[in-house]
Design an enzyme around this catalytic site. Structure first.
Site, PDB file in Angstrom:
ATOM      1  N   TYR A  20       0.853  -1.167  -0.036  1.00 50.81           N
ATOM      2  CA  TYR A  20      -0.017   0.015  -0.027  1.00 50.81           C
ATOM      3  C   TYR A  20       1.015   1.301   0.001  1.00 50.81           C
ATOM      4  O   TYR A  20       1.642   1.375   0.930  1.00 50.81           O
ATOM      5  CB  TYR A  20      -0.952   0.005   1.125  1.00 50.81           C
ATOM      6  N   ARG A  21       0.979   1.839  -1.048  1.00 48.23           N
ATOM      7  CA  ARG A  21       1.856   2.982  -1.211  1.00 48.23           C
ATOM      8  C   ARG A  21       1.791   4.210  -1.962  1.00 48.23           C
ATOM      9  O   ARG A  21       0.563   4.786  -2.425  1.00 48.23           O
ATOM     10  CB  ARG A  21       3.219   2.608  -1.690  1.00 48.23           C
ATOM     11  N   ILE A 131       1.826  -1.670   4.995  1.00 48.09           N
ATOM     12  CA  ILE A 131       1.218  -0.626   5.015  1.00 48.09           C
ATOM     13  C   ILE A 131       2.045   0.678   4.279  1.00 48.09           C
ATOM     14  O   ILE A 131       3.500   0.544   4.417  1.00 48.09           O
ATOM     15  CB  ILE A 131       0.982   0.008   6.347  1.00 48.09           C
ATOM     16  N   SER A 132       1.536   1.356   3.368  1.00 44.66           N
ATOM     17  CA  SER A 132       2.590   2.297   2.366  1.00 44.66           C
ATOM     18  C   SER A 132       3.024   3.292   3.429  1.00 44.66           C
ATOM     19  O   SER A 132       2.522   3.512   4.729  1.00 44.66           O
ATOM     20  CB  SER A 132       1.527   3.005   1.497  1.00 44.66           C
ATOM     21  N   ALA A 133       3.949   4.250   3.027  1.00 47.39           N
ATOM     22  CA  ALA A 133       4.578   5.009   3.482  1.00 47.39           C
ATOM     23  C   ALA A 133       3.364   6.244   3.667  1.00 47.39           C
ATOM     24  O   ALA A 133       2.496   6.343   2.715  1.00 47.39           O
ATOM     25  CB  ALA A 133       5.913   5.828   2.699  1.00 47.39           C
TER      26      ALA A 133
END
Length: 297
Positions: A20-21, A131-133
């Site tokens: 996710y990013r 989990i994205s940044a």
């Protein structure tokens, strides 16, 4: 063959990623085995502990900004508000509404216990997912903001920890609908607990926010059509089911490609035709089956 340094100088930025990013408006190049070789002196890609992570999939779903020197290492950021102020300072967050939502939904409630919640890097959440940044989440929220107005419907494919779904829910409000789809049941159970501790808890209780176990490639027809669709993994081709569930006037943000990928912004025009543009180059893990993800293939 050109040297690593000349390769670095031939592009304007490098993209790294997670499941996710977020994106960047430049050509991006990434070699997992050459991470340190490609890094020029005094250029903070990530914190040193992040750079030591051996799993290649850990580097998917994240990207650099328009200037490499503006990438945040995250050192010293220990609070949600401080993280957001950094993203504003470097021009990632421009919208007042996105600022408000990211301040309201504390990222610290949506990461594994004991992990640094507010540094600007993706992190593992188990099950070969991440989990994205924060900068990726911020960019996707800004790209979709006009389709996340009160009363609208939003779909989050690969909802993971539930963070972005919670943000969507607060933006569309109780008269709208935010749907998260994730094919790992354990992550759906965990994300539900995360949301229950967050500012989006009342929307989950009332039913305008829902999290489901399912194959996100098929969307979630029950609450279609959607004004906004976000996809948190890279598709080789844009899934037709998602296009079909996009409302005329709606927008989908999805990474497309195999090793080299672009974050595509897909607008469905009022006459039903589709417009596609590339926002930036990114690196995501594949949009695939539950079995393939758990095997890491």
């Amino acid at each position: 063959m050109p040297s690593s340094i000349s390769l670095l100088h031939s592009v304007s930025s490098i993209a790294y990623g997670f499941r996710y990013r977020a994106p960047l408006k430049h050509t991006c190049l990434f070699y997992t085995h050459q991470l340190h070789t490609l890094q020029p002196p005094n250029f903070p890609l990530f914190s040193s502990s992040f750079c030591r992570v051996p799993n290649p999939n850990f580097f998917t779903g994240n990207s650099l900004f328009s200037r490499m020197e503006h990438f945040l290492s995250g050192s010293g950021i220990n609070k949600n508000k401080g993280m957001i102020e950094q993203l504003q300072r470097y021009g990632v967050i421009k919208s007042k509404k996105v600022t408000e939502i990211m301040e309201t939904v504390d990222r610290g409630l949506f990461v594994p216990e004991g992990t640094p919640a507010y540094i600007d890097s993706p992190m593992s959440i188990g099950y070969n997912a991440t989990i994205s940044a924060p900068h990726m989440h911020a960019m996707c929220l800004e790209l979709l903001e006009d389709r996340l107005q009160p009363g609208m419907h939003a779909l989050d494919v690969g909802s993971g920890t539930g963070y972005l779904t919670a943000c969507f829910a607060l933006m569309v409000g109780p008269q709208g609908r935010a749907v998260g789809v994730e094919h790992i049941p354990e992550l759906v159970a965990w994300s539900t607990k995360n949301v229950e501790r967050s500012a989006a808890a009342p929307l989950l209780k009332e039913g305008s926010l829902s999290l489901h176990v399912g194959d996100g490639r098929k969307g979630w027809p029950e609450h279609a059509p959607y004004d906004a669709i976000h996809v948190g993994a890279a598709a080789a081709d844009i899934p037709q089911d998602l296009i079909d569930q996009l409302k005329p006037g709606g927008r989908m943000v999805i990474p497309v490609g195999t090793f080299f990928q672009d974050l595509k912004v897909i607008d469905k025009n009022l006459d039903g035709s589709i417009s596609v543009r590339s926002e930036t180059s990114v690196r995501y893990v594949p949009l695939t089956s539950r079995e393939a993800q758990l095997k890491g293939t």
